[in-house]
Design a protein around this motif. Structure first.
Motif, PDB file in Angstrom:
ATOM      1  N   ALA A  11       0.812  -1.225   0.000  1.00  0.00           N
ATOM      2  CA  ALA A  11       0.000   0.000   0.000  1.00  0.00           C
ATOM      3  C   ALA A  11       0.841   1.268   0.000  1.00  0.00           C
ATOM      4  CB  ALA A  11      -0.932  -0.004   1.207  1.00  0.00           C
ATOM      5  N   ASP A  12       2.105   1.165   0.411  1.00  0.00           N
ATOM      6  CA  ASP A  12       2.931   2.372   0.522  1.00  0.00           C
ATOM      7  C   ASP A  12       3.705   2.698  -0.763  1.00  0.00           C
ATOM      8  OD1 ASP A  12       4.767   0.359   0.436  1.00  0.00           O
ATOM      9  OD2 ASP A  12       5.723   0.826   2.369  1.00  0.00           O
ATOM     10  N   PHE A  13       3.409   1.951  -1.832  1.00  0.00           N
ATOM     11  CA  PHE A  13       4.057   2.176  -3.134  1.00  0.00           C
ATOM     12  C   PHE A  13       5.571   1.932  -3.089  1.00  0.00           C
ATOM     13  CE2 PHE A  13       1.207   4.208  -6.411  1.00  0.00           C
ATOM     14  CZ  PHE A  13       0.041   3.844  -5.777  1.00  0.00           C
ATOM     15  N   SER A  14       6.029   1.173  -2.098  1.00  0.00           N
ATOM     16  CA  SER A  14       7.474   0.943  -1.982  1.00  0.00           C
ATOM     17  C   SER A  14       8.018   0.129  -3.149  1.00  0.00           C
ATOM     18  CB  SER A  14       7.785   0.242  -0.653  1.00  0.00           C
ATOM     19  OG  SER A  14       7.012  -0.937  -0.531  1.00  0.00           O
ATOM     20  N   ALA A  15       7.145  -0.626  -3.824  1.00  0.00           N
ATOM     21  CA  ALA A  15       7.602  -1.458  -4.943  1.00  0.00           C
ATOM     22  C   ALA A  15       7.253  -0.854  -6.301  1.00  0.00           C
ATOM     23  CB  ALA A  15       6.995  -2.850  -4.832  1.00  0.00           C
ATOM     24  N   ALA A  16       6.633   0.328  -6.304  1.00  0.00           N
ATOM     25  CA  ALA A  16       6.000   0.829  -7.536  1.00  0.00           C
ATOM     26  C   ALA A  16       6.987   1.101  -8.675  1.00  0.00           C
ATOM     27  CB  ALA A  16       5.181   2.081  -7.229  1.00  0.00           C
ATOM     28  N   LYS A  17       8.173   1.598  -8.342  1.00  0.00           N
ATOM     29  CA  LYS A  17       9.149   1.874  -9.410  1.00  0.00           C
ATOM     30  C   LYS A  17       9.678   0.569  -9.997  1.00  0.00           C
ATOM     31  CE  LYS A  17      10.600   6.575  -8.583  1.00  0.00           C
ATOM     32  NZ  LYS A  17       9.938   6.958  -7.310  1.00  0.00           N
ATOM     33  N   MET A  18       9.957  -0.380  -9.115  1.00  0.00           N
ATOM     34  CA  MET A  18      10.408  -1.704  -9.546  1.00  0.00           C
ATOM     35  C   MET A  18       9.327  -2.374 -10.404  1.00  0.00           C
ATOM     36  SD  MET A  18      13.126  -3.611  -8.676  1.00  0.00           S
ATOM     37  CE  MET A  18      13.664  -4.331  -7.139  1.00  0.00           C
ATOM     38  N   GLU A  19       8.098  -2.244 -10.002  1.00  0.00           N
ATOM     39  CA  GLU A  19       7.013  -2.904 -10.736  1.00  0.00           C
ATOM     40  C   GLU A  19       6.804  -2.299 -12.120  1.00  0.00           C
ATOM     41  OE1 GLU A  19       4.376  -5.608  -8.427  1.00  0.00           O
ATOM     42  OE2 GLU A  19       3.797  -3.697  -7.513  1.00  0.00           O
ATOM     43  N   ALA A  20       7.106  -1.016 -12.260  1.00  0.00           N
ATOM     44  CA  ALA A  20       7.009  -0.415 -13.595  1.00  0.00           C
ATOM     45  C   ALA A  20       8.044  -1.046 -14.527  1.00  0.00           C
ATOM     46  CB  ALA A  20       7.207   1.093 -13.512  1.00  0.00           C
ATOM     47  N   ILE A  21       9.206  -1.385 -13.974  1.00  0.00           N
ATOM     48  CA  ILE A  21      10.253  -2.044 -14.770  1.00  0.00           C
ATOM     49  C   ILE A  21       9.827  -3.476 -15.102  1.00  0.00           C
ATOM     50  CG2 ILE A  21      12.651  -2.874 -14.684  1.00  0.00           C
ATOM     51  CD1 ILE A  21      13.218  -0.403 -12.846  1.00  0.00           C
ATOM     52  N   TYR A  22       9.288  -4.167 -14.102  1.00  0.00           N
ATOM     53  CA  TYR A  22       8.813  -5.529 -14.369  1.00  0.00           C
ATOM     54  C   TYR A  22       7.669  -5.539 -15.387  1.00  0.00           C
ATOM     55  CZ  TYR A  22      11.672  -7.547 -10.648  1.00  0.00           C
ATOM     56  OH  TYR A  22      12.721  -7.974  -9.888  1.00  0.00           O
ATOM     57  N   ALA A  23       6.817  -4.531 -15.312  1.00  0.00           N
ATOM     58  CA  ALA A  23       5.672  -4.477 -16.223  1.00  0.00           C
ATOM     59  C   ALA A  23       6.133  -4.447 -17.682  1.00  0.00           C
ATOM     60  CB  ALA A  23       4.806  -3.261 -15.908  1.00  0.00           C
ATOM     61  N   GLU A  24       7.206  -3.693 -17.939  1.00  0.00           N
ATOM     62  CA  GLU A  24       7.722  -3.631 -19.312  1.00  0.00           C
ATOM     63  C   GLU A  24       8.158  -5.007 -19.804  1.00  0.00           C
ATOM     64  OE1 GLU A  24      10.704  -0.662 -20.247  1.00  0.00           O
ATOM     65  OE2 GLU A  24       9.835   0.644 -18.718  1.00  0.00           O
ATOM     66  N   SER A  25       8.802  -5.765 -18.920  1.00  0.00           N
ATOM     67  CA  SER A  25       9.226  -7.108 -19.306  1.00  0.00           C
ATOM     68  C   SER A  25       8.047  -8.065 -19.408  1.00  0.00           C
ATOM     69  CB  SER A  25      10.249  -7.661 -18.301  1.00  0.00           C
ATOM     70  OG  SER A  25      11.520  -7.101 -18.555  1.00  0.00           O
ATOM     71  N   TRP A  26       7.033  -7.809 -18.597  1.00  0.00           N
ATOM     72  CA  TRP A  26       5.785  -8.582 -18.709  1.00  0.00           C
ATOM     73  C   TRP A  26       5.268  -8.494 -20.137  1.00  0.00           C
ATOM     74  CZ3 TRP A  26       0.915  -7.482 -20.402  1.00  0.00           C
ATOM     75  CH2 TRP A  26      -0.146  -8.291 -19.999  1.00  0.00           C
ATOM     76  N   LEU A  27       5.177  -7.246 -20.633  1.00  0.00           N
ATOM     77  CA  LEU A  27       4.652  -7.040 -21.985  1.00  0.00           C
ATOM     78  C   LEU A  27       5.530  -7.725 -23.020  1.00  0.00           C
ATOM     79  CD1 LEU A  27       2.460  -5.424 -23.658  1.00  0.00           C
ATOM     80  CD2 LEU A  27       4.319  -3.846 -24.150  1.00  0.00           C
ATOM     81  N   LYS A  28       6.839  -7.518 -22.868  1.00  0.00           N
ATOM     82  CA  LYS A  28       7.784  -8.070 -23.832  1.00  0.00           C
ATOM     83  C   LYS A  28       7.652  -9.603 -23.886  1.00  0.00           C
ATOM     84  CE  LYS A  28      11.483  -7.751 -26.463  1.00  0.00           C
ATOM     85  NZ  LYS A  28      11.261  -7.371 -27.833  1.00  0.00           N
ATOM     86  N   ASN A  29       7.601 -10.225 -22.716  1.00  0.00           N
ATOM     87  CA  ASN A  29       7.531 -11.677 -22.692  1.00  0.00           C
ATOM     88  C   ASN A  29       6.200 -12.210 -23.206  1.00  0.00           C
ATOM     89  OD1 ASN A  29       9.841 -13.217 -21.956  1.00  0.00           O
ATOM     90  ND2 ASN A  29       9.787 -12.302 -19.922  1.00  0.00           N
ATOM     91  N   ILE A  30       5.122 -11.602 -22.786  1.00  0.00           N
ATOM     92  CA  ILE A  30       3.820 -12.182 -23.143  1.00  0.00           C
ATOM     93  C   ILE A  30       3.551 -11.990 -24.643  1.00  0.00           C
ATOM     94  CG2 ILE A  30       2.185 -10.269 -22.655  1.00  0.00           C
ATOM     95  CD1 ILE A  30       0.597 -12.486 -20.997  1.00  0.00           C
ATOM     96  N   LEU A  31       3.966 -10.829 -25.198  1.00  0.00           N
ATOM     97  CA  LEU A  31       3.759 -10.642 -26.640  1.00  0.00           C
ATOM     98  C   LEU A  31       4.715 -11.522 -27.453  1.00  0.00           C
ATOM     99  CD1 LEU A  31       3.096  -6.797 -27.052  1.00  0.00           C
ATOM    100  CD2 LEU A  31       1.439  -8.649 -26.854  1.00  0.00           C
ATOM    101  N   THR A  32       5.921 -11.734 -26.918  1.00  0.00           N
ATOM    102  CA  THR A  32       6.853 -12.642 -27.605  1.00  0.00           C
ATOM    103  C   THR A  32       6.287 -14.059 -27.595  1.00  0.00           C
ATOM    104  OG1 THR A  32       8.730 -11.269 -26.958  1.00  0.00           O
ATOM    105  CG2 THR A  32       9.236 -13.521 -27.621  1.00  0.00           C
TER     106      THR A  32
END
Lengths: 192, 426
Positions: B401-422
């Motif tokens: 809830a404190d957004f402590s992971a939010a910057k890291m998750e934005a980076i993971y999200a990009e790889s999420w897209l890359k992997n799932i579309l690949t």
């Protein structure tokens, strides 16, 4: 807690079987395929912040999943997901991915760093990270061809103390400079 | 409901007629069927994966993937384009040529106009295709009867942008053209709809754009639901921290009518809201082809399926995956569709080889961007209990809830897209 759920499922298996026409419990492939949306088909990752699981050491995967589950290893989604699996399921997934074909990646790496990293690997890391990091021995993970950003993110976690470094690794890493570490990671990323 | 030949022809005729093509009797067979064939309809998050995995698991099964377009544009991440965080749709676009080259999937670009469940034949704009088993991953269509005035012409004035592509580009252009000090209005339908956190991510991305480029502007969110449908606490915190005074969130405001000429939406005949840009996300149901084939359940909207095989409980031999199906606790998300496709593929291969089926194990992992550099996630593992798909107890959940992971998750999200579309395209 996941064990409780499994025990419960076992105890009520008569109900479950009558409700669903005779299906086998989730196989290793069934469990592992669900991971591939983020880790790539058969565990070969195309995303620079996600590790490849293909041909990874089974023990390293199982160890990582158990540490995600307990919270010992920091994570974002992995801790939440690991809690959804029993130890037996985690073993099955580790076994499945360890048997997949090695996933070689093509990445932009710095040639000078790769050269320097190769020497550092030989002198410092090669007793555990066998065969230029291509061979995962016991809980030592396969490093070869992992994405550079992933390797860098993990090293940051190690050095900040958020991820606990194994003692043997800490001994070797401590004397190394920032530049040395950077070179090592470029080297591992380059190995095919 | 089982379609007899006469009603099938009527249905197929209506479909083809609507597409403006002549139809004399039954269309010609497009490709003769061999021993074992699965036809997959829809080249999105579900269909591509079902086609690929069936071929990976059993090369003796011929797989025909029918998709109306020669490419697919991802809805996940399309909100980032609307908010100007990504500059074009290329990173969200896949083609199907490698599914053919790498896996031998036979890709047919055609519009499916009818399904004959008894005869096991799909009619397309190019001819008929027979199948042993059919996988439908048709996505959603709109319940336009619940949004008065929202017709094809209205969509060009008030885009939905809920199917990524030209509509996404249109909404972005309108937002860019809006004057500073303008108001954008977006409407959110009652759940269930495609991508539960999607509207709130869109609001975040629009607000991000306005804050940076048009700070005197406002975004009014008219939500038919009593509260934010997904990741509620996280969106509320994200909005408070970043977009106070920009996002005007109004829950329990169900828009039932639009007046494109006046750039106005009407809330259950009680209240009018005007906007300079209006994004209407209409109520949804399973893609029309699934409705026409008699696959929707009592709610008339979504397709009930067997939780192990994803075979329709209404028509034998037809499997429904992705947004169109009712998959218990699994949300209508891209990752769910990916996971469901693999479960379905595994069990179709088992059924076609006379082998025992395997119980499902599925995952959903879904990221939503709050700013251009921060994202939040929801993740869960799914299993079957007493014949229903449930989230495995004591697992899953949302970001801290404190957004402590939010910057890291934005980076993971990009790889999420890359992997799932690949995964979908190679």
């Amino acid at each position: 807690m996941a064990m409780k759920w499994k025990k419960w499922a076992l105890a009520t298996s008569v109900l479950a079987v009558s409700a669903i026409a005779q299906a086998a419990p989730p196989s290793a492939a069934m469990l592992s395929n669900a991971c591939a949306g983020c880790h790539g088909t058969n565990g070969g990752s195309a995303g620079p912040s996600m590790p490849s699981l293909a041909s990874q050491s089974k023990t390293a995967i199982v160890d990582a999943m158990k540490k995600f589950k307990s919270g010992e290893r920091p994570s974002t989604v992995m801790g939440r997901l690991a809690k959804g699996y029993s130890d037996a399921e985690i073993e099955a997934m580790g076994d499945y991915f360890s048997k997949q074909k090695f996933h070689a990646t093509s990445q932009a790496v710095d040639a000078a760093k790769v050269k320097k990293g190769s020497d550092l690997q030989e002198a410092n890391c090669s007793r555990c990270h066998l065969d230029d990091g291509k061979d995962g021995k016991d809980d030592t993970p396969v490093m070869a061809s992992q994405w550079l950003p992933y390797l860098q993110m993990q090293m940051e976690l190690y050095q900040s103390g958020k991820r606990k470094m194994p003692e043997k690794m800490a001994e070797k890493v401590k004397p190394l400079s920032k530049e040395d570490i950077d070179a090592l990671l470029h080297f591992y990323a380059s190995v095919k | 409901m089982t379609l007899d030949r006469r009603s099938f022809l009527k249905l197929a005729g209506a479909g083809v007629g609507a597409a403006g093509l002549p139809m004399i009797g039954r269309a010609a067979e497009l490709m003769p069927k061999g021993a074992k064939r699965v036809v997959v309809v829809g080249g999105g998050y579900g269909g591509t994966i079902a086609a690929k995995y069936i071929r990976m698991m059993d090369k003796s099964i011929e797989v025909v993937l029918i998709e109306r377009n020669d490419h697919f544009v991802s809805c996940p991440f399309s909100n980032l384009y609307i908010g100007g965080v990504i500059k074009d749709l290329n990173p969200l676009t896949i083609k199907f040529d490698k599914l053919a080259a790498n896996h031998g999937v036979k890709v047919v670009q055609a519009e499916v106009t009818g399904i004959d469940p008894a005869g096991k034949v799909v009619t397309t704009s190019k001819g008929t295709v027979s199948y042993d088993r059919l996988v439908l991953s048709p996505g959603v269509d709109f319940r336009l009867e619940e949004m008065k005035g929202y017709d094809a012409a209205a969509m060009e004035i008030m885009p939905h942008a809920w199917k990524a592509g030209p509509q996404t580009v249109l909404l972005r252009k309108q937002l860019e053209a809006m004057k500073d000090g303008g108001t954008m209005v977006m409407t959110v339908p009652l759940a269930p709809y495609r991508c539960p956190p999607g509207p709130y991510e869109r609001a975040s991305m629009v607000a991000h754009y306005l804050k940076k480029n048009k700070p005197k502007s406002k975004l009014v969110v008219l939500d038919a639901n009593p509260d934010i449908t997904s990741k509620g606490g996280l969106f509320k915190k994200g909005w408070k921290d970043n977009y106070e005074g920009i996002i005007d969130y109004r829950p329990a405001k169900k828009v039932t009518e639009v007046e494109p000429g006046k750039m106005t939406v009407l809330i259950e005949g009680l209240e009018d809201v005007k906007g300079d840009v209006i994004n209407v996300i209409p109520p949804q149901r399973a893609g029309q082809i699934a409705v026409a084939a008699g696959l929707v359940g009592e709610d008339k909207n979504w397709c009930p399926v067997n939780p192990t095989t994803f075979e329709s409980t209404k028509q034998a031999g037809i499997h429904v995956i992705g947004d169109a199906c009712v998959a218990g606790a699994m949300p209508k998300s891209g990752y769910s569709a990916n996971s469901e496709a693999k479960i379905c593929a595994t069990n179709i291969v088992a059924l076609m080889n006379g082998k025992e089926t395997t119980e499902m194990s599925g995952i959903n992992t879904c990221y939503s961007y709050i700013t251009d550099k921060e994202a939040v996630s929801v993740a869960a593992v799914y299993a079957v209990k007493e014949g229903k798909i449930i989230a495995v107890p004591n697992s899953g959940g949302v970001s801290p809830a404190d957004f402590s992971a939010a910057k890291m998750e934005a980076i993971y999200a990009e790889s999420w897209l890359k992997n799932i579309l690949t995964e979908m395209s190679t």
